[in-house]
Scaffold this active site. Structure first.
Site, PDB file in Angstrom:
ATOM      1  N   TYR A 125      43.054  36.945  33.768  1.00 17.56           N
ATOM      2  CA  TYR A 125      44.022  38.013  33.709  1.00 17.56           C
ATOM      3  C   TYR A 125      44.986  37.985  34.877  1.00 17.56           C
ATOM      4  O   TYR A 125      45.821  38.852  35.016  1.00 17.56           O
ATOM      5  CB  TYR A 125      43.301  39.366  33.599  1.00 17.56           C
ATOM      6  CG  TYR A 125      44.153  40.404  32.920  1.00 17.56           C
ATOM      7  CD1 TYR A 125      44.696  40.162  31.664  1.00 17.56           C
ATOM      8  CD2 TYR A 125      44.437  41.598  33.530  1.00 17.56           C
ATOM      9  CE1 TYR A 125      45.506  41.097  31.039  1.00 17.56           C
ATOM     10  CE2 TYR A 125      45.228  42.552  32.913  1.00 17.56           C
ATOM     11  CZ  TYR A 125      45.769  42.290  31.669  1.00 17.56           C
ATOM     12  OH  TYR A 125      46.573  43.214  31.054  1.00 17.56           O
ATOM     13  N   TRP A 127      45.378  38.687  37.983  1.00 17.08           N
ATOM     14  CA  TRP A 127      45.655  39.651  39.041  1.00 17.08           C
ATOM     15  C   TRP A 127      44.948  39.338  40.351  1.00 17.08           C
ATOM     16  O   TRP A 127      45.075  40.095  41.305  1.00 17.08           O
ATOM     17  CB  TRP A 127      45.265  41.060  38.583  1.00 17.08           C
ATOM     18  CG  TRP A 127      46.300  41.722  37.731  1.00 17.08           C
ATOM     19  CD1 TRP A 127      46.342  41.739  36.370  1.00 17.08           C
ATOM     20  CD2 TRP A 127      47.449  42.459  38.157  1.00 17.08           C
ATOM     21  NE1 TRP A 127      47.431  42.438  35.930  1.00 17.08           N
ATOM     22  CE2 TRP A 127      48.125  42.911  37.013  1.00 17.08           C
ATOM     23  CE3 TRP A 127      47.964  42.792  39.419  1.00 17.08           C
ATOM     24  CZ2 TRP A 127      49.291  43.665  37.068  1.00 17.08           C
ATOM     25  CZ3 TRP A 127      49.124  43.558  39.468  1.00 17.08           C
ATOM     26  CH2 TRP A 127      49.775  43.972  38.313  1.00 17.08           C
TER      27      TRP A 127
END
Length: 799
Positions: A125, A127
């Protein structure tokens, strides 16, 4: 050449470059590192820094830090697919890097050769790093693309429904991801700003790619100072800063669409809407008008109808509609509203309401999704294209919507609808995850635990022994943003920065790139993966590409050596300060939208043709599966809103001081109205148990009238900590609300996540308090294999 960029010195009091403090950049801002005092201080140019970013250093080497590669005991003993139900409870065996990498490469090769690359899911993802090079998702996809590709996901958990519905309505995701009307075209122009979902500044602390200046607060306050009136339509009063003096219209969660329909009905029935705008710039008004007037279903969508659904008084709805028509009005809507059952509808209805007002494309008017949902919204686009690590081409075409990960693992071969087409889930044998924590992002974590038992092999890169690591088979320790150099830049900001690793990685810890480089070497793909460049050489290459792009635009930025020395460069050139959709408004024939009609689609022929009962061909009120008006509310009478945390980004550094400070009694607070607390005999600071149809978790009661009666609020980000990892659905101890939330697609159109449609009950917890082990490492045991066993001798993949 354009005007020279600002060179933002890291320490203006230091005369020699060699004595300057290094910059450290994260998604939450830029900080200077003082090595003498071993502290991080926010960059002086930042007017409203995220202070939690200054307090993380002391927890970099916390006991939960992963310092050696480790393999789940059952997996190491008996090979892939063994005792998968023990993921999360099995002990681990620490192994050498060579054995771990050999084992990972062997597993990938076995799956690829036996089942094909489509049986590999490369989950990430992204991040974990704000950097353009150490972007875990890009690194992972680049690696797999050099060896035949992998199955992957599309969309984001942040705004998945918006990503699909807006291109149908306005032709793009502009006005939600980027391209918003800038503050310069709002301040002094907007007379009325109506905020659906508020503008919570806790969310504006972070931004994908980092942030040089946190300016959301100052932008909002400048609007207020210039005379704008704010209306905050949300179940949570303090979702808007108190300094805005916003009028609070507290509506029931998940009912925004009904309010928007009633506002539109008032404008139409009282002939307050802009007929000229509707005729020139839109299509489908007549069908929508018929729906508002109830000409098919017999239900008039007026203010009295909406009162019963939303709890907003009918006269307040009518008065607001009249005021919106009389004043230059900007509608702001948060990203959170589309993270709910039928989340497409409030976005579509917002665009239509703005069209009825006729102010789209004008200064101070129109709409924008996500102001304050992250930092940088409302800033003009930078004039320079920032660098990114090329991922290469994926030979596997298959994708799933990001929030359908559990469905995919639980239902191989199953069919699902998505944006007008029918797809089938693959049978995934190996999951490789880097740069994110699915046990934070995903909903119904007990269901995810079950799904996580289906693949034969799960490999993760992680910093900490959180649930993500504890539920894996092979765990590879990765360096944090404090331990590697990178280039940082955001598409919503005008800076480019050099982030310095202020510590070396701990012994035994490697960067994601190093790990994947070593695995690619085992496939004979190292040169394809690295292109013969070191990490340092990649940074120079990416920056030099940016510098060349800037020169094409007439903008000169420093050479790499000087850039690395000064650390932060701000480009003065930006895209023009113009309202969103101003070109379309000026000439819709010369600048048509990328919709079938070239116009704003109040009603959509393509969506109508899909035949989805949960997403009709125009904005509509479709009752959510769980809301305060549902039958299920008799059993679970409180609506849970799971917001973003103010003390961290997602679940990152949940073990660190800023997050620990907000956990009362070591558990996540849950906000509850005094009336609801009194009914349940709950006092401030009590340990409480939250329950839904899907699970249970503990929290600490915080009593406040900032939430509506019938509404409770609990921030996400607490590391998932089941009391008995070996028991399905056991009580979660740390206060992770995603054990409660609904794992259901917003609709068959977009299949986005819907965590904000969630009914719960809360009771005082009177049993002895279990001890949380959320921040403790797992049990480690000695290698159970005979001394002669090697990774290559492990059992093969089951068929």
């Amino acid at each position: 050449m354009a005007k020279a960029p600002h060179i933002l010195e890291k320490d203006t009091g230091c005369p020699e470059p060699s004595t300057r403090q290094p910059h450290v950049a994260a998604h939450w801002g830029f900080y200077g590192y003082d090595a003498k005092q071993d502290v991080l201080r926010p960059a002086e140019i930042d007017p409203d820094p995220a202070l939690f970013g200054s307090e993380l250093l002391s927890d970099r080497l916390a006991p939960c830090r992963i310092l050696k590669p480790a393999v789940r005991k059952s997996f190491l003993e008996n090979g892939p697919g063994t005792a998968t139900s023990r993921r999360g409870s099995d002990p681990f065996v620490e192994v050498s890097w060579k054995e771990a990498l050999d084992l990972v490469a062997n597993e990938i090769r076995l799956v690829r050769d036996k089942f094909g690359n489509e049986a590999i899911f490369s989950g990430s993802y992204g991040w974990s790093s704000a950097g353009r090079f150490h972007h875990a998702q890009s690194q992972l996809k680049r690696f797999f693309n050099t060896i035949g590709g992998s199955f992957r996901s599309v969309q984001t958990y942040s705004y998945a429904a918006g990503e699909v519905i807006l291109p149908h309505v306005i032709g793009s995701t502009e006005g939600m991801i980027s391209g918003h009307t800038p503050w310069s075209q709002i301040v002094g122009h907007s007379e009325l700003i109506v905020m659906f979902g508020g503008t919570p500044l806790r969310n504006a602390q972070v931004n994908a790619g980092g942030v040089s200046r946190h300016e959301t607060r100052s932008g909002l306050l400048a609007c207020r100072k210039a005379g704008a009136r704010f209306v905050n339509i949300t179940p949570v009063r303090d979702d808007a800063a108190s300094e805005l003096d916003a009028e609070w219209l507290g509506l029931r969660p998940g009912t925004d669409t009904a309010a928007l329909l009633a506002l539109a009905h008032t404008l139409v029935v009282e002939e307050l809407y802009d007929r000229t705008f509707i005729e020139r710039y839109t299509i489908g008004f007549e069908r929508y008008r018929d729906y508002l007037f109830g000409r098919k279903d017999g239900i008039v969508k007026d203010a009295a109808w909406a009162w019963e659904i939303t709890g907003l008084a009918a006269d307040a709805i009518v008065a607001l509609a009249r005021e919106m028509a009389a004043k230059r009005t900007l509608i702001m809507m948060s990203w959170s509203l589309q993270r709910a059952d039928h989340g497409e509808q409030p976005y579509w209805a917002t665009v239509v309401l703005s069209a009825l007002l006729g102010t789209i494309g004008l200064p101070g008017g129109g709409f924008g999704f996500g102001y304050a949902s992250v930092a940088g919204i409302g800033q003009p686009k930078p004039a320079v294209k920032w660098p990114s690590l090329p991922q290469g081409r994926n030979a596997i075409a298959g994708v799933i919507p990001v929030a359908r990960i559990a469905d995919m693992l639980l239902s191989p071969g199953g069919a699902y609808d998505y944006n007008g087409k029918t797809f089938h889930y693959p049978e995934i044998k190996l999951v490789y995850w880097a740069g994110g924590n699915p046990f934070h992002h995903h909903q119904d974590l007990n269901r995810l635990v079950e799904a996580w038992q289906r693949p034969d092999t799960i490999v993760v890169h992680e910093h900490w022994w959180n649930a993500h690591a504890k539920h894996a088979d092979i765990v590879l320790p990765a360096a944090t943003y404090l331990e590697r150099d990178d280039i940082v830049a955001s598409g919503r900001d005008s800076f480019i920065g050099y982030s310095s690793g202020v510590f070396p990685p701990p012994a035994g810890v490697r960067t994601d790139h190093e790990i994947l480089r070593e695995i690619s070497r085992r496939f004979g793909a190292e040169l394809a993966f690295t292109e013969g460049l070191t990490e340092a050489e990649w940074l120079r290459r990416l920056y030099d590409e940016t510098r060349a792009n800037a020169l094409k635009s007439g903008i000169e930025i420093p050479d790499f050596g000087h850039f690395r020395e000064v650390g932060l460069v701000e480009i003065e050139g930006r895209e023009p300060d113009v309202p969103f959709m101003s070109e379309f408004r000026a000439d819709p024939l010369a600048h048509p939208l990328k919709t079938p009609s070239g116009l704003i689609e109040i009603a959509s022929g393509p969506i109508e043709s899909f035949g989805y009962d949960d997403c009709p061909g125009h904005p509509a009120w479709v009752p959510p599966a769980e809301w305060l008006g549902a039958e299920r509310a008799a059993q679970f009478p409180l609506h849970l809103l799971s917001c973003q945390p103010h003390d961290k980004l997602h679940s990152q550094w949940d073990h660190a001081i800023p997050s620990r400070r907000t956990k009362k009694g070591g558990r996540q607070p849950v906000r509850i109205h005094p009336h609801d607390a009194s009914l349940r005999g709950i006092a401030e600071g009590d340990v409480v148990k939250l329950a839904s149809l899907r699970g249970e978790c503990l929290g600490i009661a915080t009593i406040t009238d900032a939430v509506l009666p019938g509404v409770v609020q609990m921030a996400t980000g607490a590391w998932f900590d089941p009391s008995d990892p070996a028991e399905a659905g056991s009580l979660e101890l740390n206060g992770n609300p995603n054990v409660l939330t609904l794992d259901r697609g917003t609709s068959r159109l977009s299949q986005g996540p819907s965590p904000n449609s969630c009914l719960v009950e809360i009771v005082r917890f009177t049993a002895p308090l279990p001890v949380s082990r959320a921040y403790a490492p797992p049990e480690f045991v000695a290698d159970p294999r005979p001394v002669t066993t090697t990774a290559k001798e492990l059992p093969c993949h089951p068929v």
